[in-house]
Scaffold this motif. Structure first.
Motif, PDB file in Angstrom:
ATOM      1  N   ARG A 102       0.816  -1.226   0.000  1.00 24.69           N
ATOM      2  CA  ARG A 102       0.000   0.000   0.000  1.00 24.69           C
ATOM      3  C   ARG A 102       0.847   1.272   0.000  1.00 24.69           C
ATOM      4  NH1 ARG A 102      -5.374   0.413   1.046  1.00 24.69           N
ATOM      5  NH2 ARG A 102      -5.075   2.493   1.861  1.00 24.69           N
ATOM      6  N   GLU A 103       1.960   1.241   0.735  1.00 27.47           N
ATOM      7  CA  GLU A 103       2.690   2.488   0.957  1.00 27.47           C
ATOM      8  C   GLU A 103       4.008   2.597   0.198  1.00 27.47           C
ATOM      9  OE1 GLU A 103       2.940   2.854   5.203  1.00 27.47           O
ATOM     10  OE2 GLU A 103       0.773   2.701   5.410  1.00 27.47           O
ATOM     11  N   PRO A 128       3.671   1.963  -4.386  1.00 29.65           N
ATOM     12  CA  PRO A 128       3.312   3.107  -5.217  1.00 29.65           C
ATOM     13  C   PRO A 128       4.474   4.068  -5.470  1.00 29.65           C
ATOM     14  CG  PRO A 128       1.641   2.740  -3.564  1.00 29.65           C
ATOM     15  CD  PRO A 128       2.766   1.823  -3.237  1.00 29.65           C
ATOM     16  N   VAL A 129       5.326   4.255  -4.465  1.00 32.33           N
ATOM     17  CA  VAL A 129       6.473   5.151  -4.632  1.00 32.33           C
ATOM     18  C   VAL A 129       7.458   4.544  -5.640  1.00 32.33           C
ATOM     19  CG1 VAL A 129       8.363   6.311  -3.443  1.00 32.33           C
ATOM     20  CG2 VAL A 129       6.175   6.039  -2.307  1.00 32.33           C
ATOM     21  N   GLU A 160       6.016   4.941  -9.124  1.00 33.11           N
ATOM     22  CA  GLU A 160       6.124   6.322  -9.606  1.00 33.11           C
ATOM     23  C   GLU A 160       7.538   6.618 -10.090  1.00 33.11           C
ATOM     24  OE1 GLU A 160       4.117   8.972 -10.006  1.00 33.11           O
ATOM     25  OE2 GLU A 160       2.367   7.757  -9.598  1.00 33.11           O
ATOM     26  N   ALA A 161       8.506   5.938  -9.469  1.00 33.06           N
ATOM     27  CA  ALA A 161       9.902   6.143  -9.858  1.00 33.06           C
ATOM     28  C   ALA A 161      10.285   5.254 -11.037  1.00 33.06           C
ATOM     29  CB  ALA A 161      10.804   5.855  -8.664  1.00 33.06           C
ATOM     30  N   GLY A 162       9.309   4.535 -11.604  1.00 39.09           N
ATOM     31  CA  GLY A 162       9.591   3.663 -12.747  1.00 39.09           C
ATOM     32  C   GLY A 162      10.381   2.445 -12.348  1.00 39.09           C
TER      33      GLY A 162
END
Lengths: 339, 422
Positions: free
Chosen positions: B67-68, B71-72, B75-77
């Motif tokens: 969950r946490e 996603p990060v 977003e950073a590919g």
């Protein structure tokens, strides 16, 4: 005897040989550098590795963070984000009254600020008092003094997550404390569901977890105070309380100052053990600033890195003020000492 | 000079090789509610024996990591090659389109097509993965406590009020601390809210302000927390939208009625055993319907993978009918595979209660409202859920009146929509 000495020196020469070799290689360029740049240049040269590390791991992230705080949107990469200027700061400061978080657009931020402010005031005061009293007690001729010193220092060695979990098991509904209370015939209480008790628990637990470290610093200061001062005071018939105010406290002030600043900075940054213990609840009564930043930037369904960065810059500003305060007080202390 | 350049190039190549995935490596990020991690490991080991050129690495993580932290990474590919995820729609821009890579796209469409839209960008025909389990929110009652209290378990069409009244009577009679509990989750809250006639979706497809149906149930819910009918512990135990379950209270026999979902069945079967009898009750009724919320976890391929062909092979294998059958029967999960559901399953458990509960959940799928079936594929679901959990918790903790909580929920959602730039 001579043989033994010569063996020792030949071993030393063997160990030092690579160092001498390295120095030999470096000697010529360093001499050239000193000629070219002077003494000041050499100082800069030797400071450069540390400054480089500081720049990469502290200054660069600070500037990147500042850049993030000027952007909006949910994208993670800076180039993908839209420039909003001071928009995130304006959003954080959009309040009818700063004393009433409910009147602010970002009410959670101001709740976290208020909680952190109260936490800092209460925790820092209590931490210093408790650490000082403990250090004074541990400085006396107690039986098993080393054992007691170890006991007070032990929680410092624990991971904050472990600290949070231990106290959660003690304070939860069916925890150790309620078990004990029930055994003694008292009604159990749900400590972590009660706003005031949960807040008090975060203060108590953080003091328990860190006081050992500060006690140690103060104990070192107490042990550095010459005993003859107390002996002279005793011969003059000085009461112990007066000796404390007139001898102990003034001479302990440099250590006390370090402790005050360290405790203050640590208190502003409080996060880990509280996050495990209460998760910021009940409601938002133990939500502190670092948790707000973490949740806004990382844990929310639609993250807002810009807002989190703006909040962290504001928190950073508070920490800078506290550090400057330490420097200022440290300098005036030194001046006072010289007089 | 040429020598120096060669050395530097070799160093750079070495560095690149050490930081990127090796050819043939497929990394799966997986979280478990029960035994599914062990079952998957068995299946993956078998796959690697059949496909020696592909090395599947299983990273077992906690749900909060998915969950946490995932996603990060996305977003950073970056991130794993495959992940088990519940927040499928909102992150769909990161999923790999397997359509040109899988052996038989028609098989995927036929068997997993019903939920394909939950995990792909709107308007796309992408195959992103498949649901490892279909879940349905619903209630569980501690049957033993009801029997000992001499209170009849409310029937099939019982309302939320009926359950509250009965559970409270049992809790008082049996001196257990909690009559009812509902997980600290917006998804869980949504079933009863929909049964009160709520609609989250505005005419433009974006979140609508809270309507009367939503407000009616939420007021009732907070009232139940205040009067002690509903467990306060779960809802005030954290700030923000952090997930908290009340499963341990139910397992420990401290809770009369627990509203959670079908994924708890294997957990209860393992941990409750023969300590007490329990039953799955479906979702209580509101004034409009008796819906629960569907959902589940999907296994999706990540588009940043360096090895898409190998990833597709792993996905093809895990989506195979015999593999899905074995996975579902051993984990006691309801599968999404259409063909398999038609043929039926033989859940590997001797626990008659678990089998009965699974059948109850299968039966409850018939009472799902249209909106409940639509929400898992709606981009803004999680935004709505997060705002509701955060503010309802504050109201439940006494920090703000319920009407202010409603205003704040609307404002929070509006701010998120604005932040997203959509």
């Amino acid at each position: 005897m001579r043989t033994h000495n010569s063996g020792k020196s030949s071993l030393g020469a063997l160990v030092m040989a690579p160092i001498h070799f390295l120095m030999g290689i470096l000697d010529a360029p360093l001499r050239w550098l000193q000629r070219a740049t002077g003494i000041g240049g050499m100082a800069a040269f030797f400071l450069m590795p540390n400054m480089l590390i500081f720049g990469i791991f502290v200054l660069l992230p600070f500037f990147i963070n500042f850049a993030y705080s000027m952007t909006g949107g949910t994208a993670l990469f800076l180039p993908d984000r839209t420039f909003v200027g001071a928009g995130q700061y304006a959003r954080l400061f959009d309040c009818r009254s700063y004393l009433d978080p409910g009147s602010c657009a970002e009410d959670t931020f101001w709740t976290a600020v208020k909680n952190t402010a109260w936490f800092v005031v209460l925790q820092v005061t209590l931490m210093i008092l408790v650490s000082l009293v403990t250090a004074l007690i541990l400085n006396r001729d107690l039986a098993a003094r080393s054992f007691w010193r170890a006991v007070f220092f032990f929680p410092v060695l624990l991971s904050p997550v472990v600290v949070g979990l231990i106290w959660k098991w003690i304070l939860q509904r069916q925890g150790l404390l309620n078990f004990g209370l029930y055994g003694l015939g008292f009604d159990p209480h749900v400590w972590l569901n009660d706003r005031n008790w949960a807040f008090a628990a975060t203060i108590g637990v953080s003091i328990w977890a860190h006081m050992g470290f500060y006690t140690l610093i103060l104990l070192a200061g107490l042990q550095a105070i010459p005993k003859d001062l107390y002996e002279a005071a005793e011969m003059d018939g000085t009461r112990p309380a007066r000796a404390f105010w007139r001898i102990t406290l003034p001479l302990l002030m440099p250590n006390l100052l370090v402790v005050v600043v360290l405790v203050l900075i640590r208190a502003v940054q409080i996060f880990d053990e509280v996050y495990v213990l209460t998760g910021g609840g009940p409601g938002t009564s133990t939500l502190y600033l670092t948790q707000y930043i973490y949740e806004t930037g990382f844990a929310a369904q639609l993250r807002n890195p810009g807002l989190a960065a703006a909040a962290s810059i504001l928190m950073g500003a508070v920490l800078v003020v506290l550090t400057l305060l330490q420097l200022g007080l440290g300098r005036s202390e030194k001046k006072g000492g010289r007089k | 000079m040429t020598k120096t350049k060669t050395i530097l190039a070799a160093l750079a190549a070495g560095l690149l090789a050490s930081t990127s995935a090796l050819a043939g490596d497929v990394r799966i990020m997986w979280y478990s509610d029960g035994v599914e991690g062990e079952v998957l490991k068995d299946l993956v080991d078998r796959f690697m024996k059949e496909n020696p050129g592909i090395n599947v690495i299983l990273d077992n993580v906690s749900y909060s990591v998915v969950r946490e932290q995932l996603p990060v990474q996305l977003e950073a590919g970056d991130g794993p090659d495959i992940a088990r995820v519940t927040n499928l729609k909102a992150q769909s821009q990161h999923w790999l389109d397997l359509r040109p890579l899988v052996a038989d796209a028609a098989y995927w469409d036929e068997n997993f097509g019903a939920q394909a839209d939950w995990m792909r960008p709107d308007g796309s025909s992408q195959i992103s993965g498949f649901m490892t389990q279909i879940t349905l929110a619903g209630g569980f009652a501690n049957k033993t406590l009801f029997e000992q209290a001499g209170v009849a378990i409310p029937g099939k069409d019982a309302t939320w009020d009926d359950w509250a009244k009965a559970a409270k009577a049992v809790a008082e009679n049996q001196q257990v601390p909690f009559a009812m509990a509902l997980d600290r989750s917006g998804h869980r809250l949504t079933g009863p809210v929909l049964s009160y006639g709520a609609n989250y979706i505005g005419a433009d497809g974006k979140p609508a302000p809270l309507d009367q149906g939503t407000k009616d149930f939420l007021k009732k819910f907070i009232g139940w927390i205040e009067d002690g009918t509903m467990s306060k512990d779960v809802w005030v135990s954290a700030a923000g939208s952090t997930y908290r379950a009340a499963a341990d209270d139910f397992i420990n026999g401290q809770l009369v009625y627990y509203y959670s979902g079908s994924w708890q069945v294997p957990n209860f079967s393992t941990k409750i055993g023969s300590n007490f009898d329990w039953v799955a009750t479906g979702s209580p009724c509101g004034p409009v319907n008796c819906t629960g919320m569907p959902g589940g976890a999907g296994l999706v391929a990540i588009k940043y993978t360096k090895n898409p062909t190998e990833v597709a092979k792993v996905m093809d294998y895990l989506a195979r009918e015999d593999i899905v059958k074995e996975f579902s029967e051993r984990t006691l999960f309801l599968p999404a595979h259409k063909g398999l559901l038609a043929k039926g399953l033989d859940f590997k458990t001797d626990d008659a209660q678990a089998k009965e509960a699974l059948n109850a959940f299968v039966a409850a799928t018939g009472s799902l409202s249209d909106l409940a079936q639509k929400l898992p594929g709606w981009f803004w679901s999680d935004t709505f859920y997060g705002a509701m959990v955060t503010r309802i918790s504050q109201a439940a903790a006494g920090e703000m009146p319920v009407e202010e909580a409603f205003t704040r929920i609307d404002a929070d959602i509006a701010a998120k929509v604005k932040d997203s730039g959509l």
